[in-house]
Write a protein that holds these residues in place. Structure first.
Motif, PDB file in Angstrom:
ATOM      1  N   ARG A  80      -3.666   6.526 -15.059  1.00 58.69           N
ATOM      2  CA  ARG A  80      -4.862   5.678 -15.045  1.00 58.69           C
ATOM      3  C   ARG A  80      -5.142   5.138 -13.658  1.00 58.69           C
ATOM      4  N   TRP A  81      -4.094   4.639 -12.989  1.00 58.27           N
ATOM      5  CA  TRP A  81      -4.322   4.039 -11.678  1.00 58.27           C
ATOM      6  C   TRP A  81      -4.548   5.096 -10.599  1.00 58.27           C
ATOM      7  N   ALA A  82      -4.000   6.287 -10.783  1.00 56.51           N
ATOM      8  CA  ALA A  82      -4.302   7.381  -9.856  1.00 56.51           C
ATOM      9  C   ALA A  82      -5.773   7.781  -9.976  1.00 56.51           C
ATOM     10  N   LYS A  83      -6.275   7.776 -11.209  1.00 58.24           N
ATOM     11  CA  LYS A  83      -7.693   8.087 -11.428  1.00 58.24           C
ATOM     12  C   LYS A  83      -8.576   7.028 -10.784  1.00 58.24           C
ATOM     13  N   GLN A  84      -8.161   5.765 -10.890  1.00 54.69           N
ATOM     14  CA  GLN A  84      -8.899   4.680 -10.246  1.00 54.69           C
ATOM     15  C   GLN A  84      -8.936   4.873  -8.724  1.00 54.69           C
ATOM     16  N   LEU A  85      -7.797   5.285  -8.179  1.00 54.32           N
ATOM     17  CA  LEU A  85      -7.726   5.526  -6.735  1.00 54.32           C
ATOM     18  C   LEU A  85      -8.688   6.631  -6.325  1.00 54.32           C
ATOM     19  N   ASP A  86      -8.692   7.730  -7.064  1.00 51.11           N
ATOM     20  CA  ASP A  86      -9.565   8.855  -6.724  1.00 51.11           C
ATOM     21  C   ASP A  86     -11.036   8.453  -6.753  1.00 51.11           C
ATOM     22  N   ALA A  87     -11.370   7.484  -7.617  1.00 48.39           N
ATOM     23  CA  ALA A  87     -12.765   7.060  -7.749  1.00 48.39           C
ATOM     24  C   ALA A  87     -13.227   6.227  -6.550  1.00 48.39           C
ATOM     25  N   SER A  88     -12.289   5.744  -5.732  1.00 54.27           N
ATOM     26  CA  SER A  88     -12.685   4.905  -4.600  1.00 54.27           C
ATOM     27  C   SER A  88     -12.150   5.424  -3.269  1.00 54.27           C
ATOM     28  N   ARG A  89     -11.827   6.705  -3.206  1.00 56.82           N
ATOM     29  CA  ARG A  89     -11.321   7.282  -1.957  1.00 56.82           C
ATOM     30  C   ARG A  89     -12.478   7.547  -0.989  1.00 56.82           C
ATOM     31  N   ASN A  90     -12.451   6.898   0.153  1.00 52.03           N
ATOM     32  CA  ASN A  90     -13.400   7.249   1.211  1.00 52.03           C
ATOM     33  C   ASN A  90     -12.762   7.145   2.595  1.00 52.03           C
ATOM     34  N   ARG A  91     -11.394   7.097   2.616  1.00 51.41           N
ATOM     35  CA  ARG A  91     -10.678   7.074   3.887  1.00 51.41           C
ATOM     36  C   ARG A  91      -9.252   7.555   3.631  1.00 51.41           C
ATOM     37  N   ASP A  92      -8.582   7.933   4.696  1.00 52.88           N
ATOM     38  CA  ASP A  92      -7.178   8.332   4.577  1.00 52.88           C
ATOM     39  C   ASP A  92      -6.303   7.091   4.444  1.00 52.88           C
ATOM     40  N   LEU A  93      -5.378   7.139   3.500  1.00 56.32           N
ATOM     41  CA  LEU A  93      -4.428   6.045   3.306  1.00 56.32           C
ATOM     42  C   LEU A  93      -3.026   6.629   3.393  1.00 56.32           C
ATOM     43  N   ALA A  94      -2.406   6.480   4.540  1.00 55.48           N
ATOM     44  CA  ALA A  94      -1.077   7.056   4.751  1.00 55.48           C
ATOM     45  C   ALA A  94      -0.089   6.500   3.737  1.00 55.48           C
ATOM     46  N   ASP A 113      -0.272   8.735  -1.454  1.00 52.11           N
ATOM     47  CA  ASP A 113       0.012   9.889  -2.309  1.00 52.11           C
ATOM     48  C   ASP A 113       1.524  10.081  -2.469  1.00 52.11           C
ATOM     49  N   GLU A 114       2.261   9.800  -1.413  1.00 53.89           N
ATOM     50  CA  GLU A 114       3.721   9.857  -1.502  1.00 53.89           C
ATOM     51  C   GLU A 114       4.240   8.815  -2.488  1.00 53.89           C
ATOM     52  N   LEU A 115       3.685   7.610  -2.435  1.00 50.84           N
ATOM     53  CA  LEU A 115       4.103   6.553  -3.358  1.00 50.84           C
ATOM     54  C   LEU A 115       3.816   6.953  -4.792  1.00 50.84           C
ATOM     55  N   HIS A 116       2.625   7.475  -5.051  1.00 52.62           N
ATOM     56  CA  HIS A 116       2.271   7.897  -6.402  1.00 52.62           C
ATOM     57  C   HIS A 116       3.167   9.034  -6.883  1.00 52.62           C
ATOM     58  N   ALA A 117       3.405  10.016  -6.019  1.00 53.00           N
ATOM     59  CA  ALA A 117       4.233  11.167  -6.406  1.00 53.00           C
ATOM     60  C   ALA A 117       5.667  10.740  -6.698  1.00 53.00           C
ATOM     61  N   THR A 118       6.212   9.851  -5.874  1.00 53.94           N
ATOM     62  CA  THR A 118       7.582   9.396  -6.079  1.00 53.94           C
ATOM     63  C   THR A 118       7.706   8.607  -7.377  1.00 53.94           C
ATOM     64  N   LEU A 119       6.740   7.759  -7.657  1.00 54.77           N
ATOM     65  CA  LEU A 119       6.736   7.029  -8.927  1.00 54.77           C
ATOM     66  C   LEU A 119       6.726   8.007 -10.100  1.00 54.77           C
ATOM     67  N   GLY A 120       5.936   9.079  -9.975  1.00 56.77           N
ATOM     68  CA  GLY A 120       5.875  10.070 -11.047  1.00 56.77           C
ATOM     69  C   GLY A 120       7.175  10.827 -11.240  1.00 56.77           C
ATOM     70  N   ALA A 124      -2.465  -2.050  -4.699  1.00 57.40           N
ATOM     71  CA  ALA A 124      -3.079  -1.298  -3.596  1.00 57.40           C
ATOM     72  C   ALA A 124      -4.348  -0.593  -4.070  1.00 57.40           C
ATOM     73  N   VAL A 125      -4.294  -0.007  -5.259  1.00 57.14           N
ATOM     74  CA  VAL A 125      -5.455   0.688  -5.815  1.00 57.14           C
ATOM     75  C   VAL A 125      -6.590  -0.300  -6.099  1.00 57.14           C
ATOM     76  N   ILE A 126      -6.246  -1.446  -6.681  1.00 54.67           N
ATOM     77  CA  ILE A 126      -7.265  -2.461  -6.967  1.00 54.67           C
ATOM     78  C   ILE A 126      -7.930  -2.933  -5.682  1.00 54.67           C
ATOM     79  N   LEU A 127      -7.128  -3.209  -4.666  1.00 56.49           N
ATOM     80  CA  LEU A 127      -7.672  -3.687  -3.395  1.00 56.49           C
ATOM     81  C   LEU A 127      -8.511  -2.615  -2.701  1.00 56.49           C
ATOM     82  N   GLU A 128      -8.082  -1.360  -2.815  1.00 51.71           N
ATOM     83  CA  GLU A 128      -8.861  -0.276  -2.209  1.00 51.71           C
ATOM     84  C   GLU A 128     -10.208  -0.151  -2.908  1.00 51.71           C
ATOM     85  N   GLY A 129     -10.231  -0.376  -4.217  1.00 48.62           N
ATOM     86  CA  GLY A 129     -11.504  -0.358  -4.934  1.00 48.62           C
ATOM     87  C   GLY A 129     -12.429  -1.460  -4.459  1.00 48.62           C
TER      88      GLY A 129
END
Length: 341
Positions: free
Chosen positions: A169-183, A186-193, A300-305
């Motif tokens: 759910r939160w990865a989908k939220q992130l994708d909906a508000s991506r307009n810049r590179d965030l170093a 993706d590593e954080l999301h993948a590691t959590l998974g 982080a996802v909420i703030l990026e939104g």
């Protein structure tokens, strides 16, 4: 509208409903005001000059799907009110949109203070601050000790696969508000998974459990009421603990528009909060680092939104121009938390 007639709150219609459904409850003309500080749903304080209540409704112009929140919030506080979990006494649920333009519910008004920042906590002094935060942990233990089936909440959520759904759910939220590179995000999301933990037995989870979502008052600074149940469900109780731990860690950014309470004198360290929860709940908290890292990711996802909407000119107000600078900080905290375990 005047302060006594805030938008979204028709006091004449509300009075008519209360007189029909709760005869004798209201004894004088109603006045009302919007309570600041709410997140998505609107909260009003209402009084007849003697008694006081609170009205909760969706935002103005809400889409129909959010109407479900009111019934859900009312249901959970109604179920929890007879338990040891302090919640306001529910008064009435109204699903008739003709009254206020959306479903809403009424509950008792509880005296108390929501402490949002370390600066607000400081006047309490170290001893009272420490006691208040430890009371927050104890109340969370009480919530997670409630048997959902015994209070009529057995079907309140879908605990099977809860963490996986949350992460998606939160990865989908992130994708909906991506307009810049965030170093690192993706590593954080993948590691959590990859390191998804095995959840303990499901409980009622609050979903946004922190100090400024409770009211503190009384002679012993006890938790008078837990508020804002709009994200509650059945799921993994350690998600609540992870979020509470996250909000107890310093950001290391002075004058941040988003703050934690960690810097208040006397505030217990995260390790003490974890130990107290473990001792009182009997749960294994060895994997709490994952849940804390997930909390950093979610914020982080909420703030990026919020930042994304700001760049589009859809969000105005003080501090929004600095929200974007916080996102990399939250990502780094999440990665560090996973690395250090």
């Amino acid at each position: 509208m005047s302060p006594d007639h805030p938008p979204g709150l028709d006091l004449d219609r509300l009075r008519g409903l209360l007189d029909r459904e709760r005869p004798g409850l209201v004894t004088g003309p109603l006045s009302g005001r919007l309570i600041e500080g709410g997140r998505s749903n609107l909260t009003y304080a209402v009084s007849d000059g003697t008694a006081h209540w609170v009205v909760r409704r969706p935002p103005l112009g809400h889409v129909l799907a959010t109407a479900h929140d009111m019934k859900r919030e009312h249901r959970v506080i109604s179920a929890l009110h007879p338990t040891d979990v302090p919640v306001p006494r529910p008064v009435l649920l109204c699903e008739d949109e003709e009254v206020l333009g959306s479903p809403f519910y009424v509950m008792e008004f509880v005296e108390g203070t929501p402490y949002r920042t370390a600066g607000q906590l400081a006047p309490l002094g170290p001893e009272r601050t420490r006691a208040a935060v430890l009371n927050l942990v104890d109340t969370l233990v009480d919530l997670h000790a409630v048997d959902p089936a015994e209070v009529g909440l057995a079907d309140f959520g879908r605990p099977e696969g809860f963490l996986d759904r949350q992460l998606r759910r939160w990865a989908k939220q992130l994708d909906a508000s991506r307009n810049r590179d965030l170093a690192g995000i993706d590593e954080l999301h993948a590691t959590l998974g990859r390191e998804l933990p095995r959840s303990p037995a499901p409980t009622v989870v609050h979903g946004d459990y922190r100090l400024d979502n409770v009211l503190i008052g009384g002679g012993n600074d006890e938790i008078r009421a837990v508020l804002d149940w709009e994200m509650s469900t059945l799921g993994d109780p350690l998600t609540d603990l992870g979020l509470l731990v996250m909000y107890s860690m310093p950001l290391g950014m002075p004058d941040s528009p988003v703050s934690t309470t960690a810097q208040a004198p006397g505030h217990p360290a995260p390790a003490e909060l974890i130990e107290r929860y473990a001792a009182r709940s009997g749960r294994d908290v060895a994997g709490v680092a994952w849940y804390t890292a997930f909390a950093w990711f979610k914020l982080a996802v909420i703030l990026e939104g919020i930042h994304y909407r700001y760049t589009l000119g859809q969000t105005v107000g003080r501090g929004f121009d600095r929200i974007g600078d916080l996102v990399p900080v939250f990502i780094e905290h999440g990665l560090t938390t996973l690395q250090e375990g």
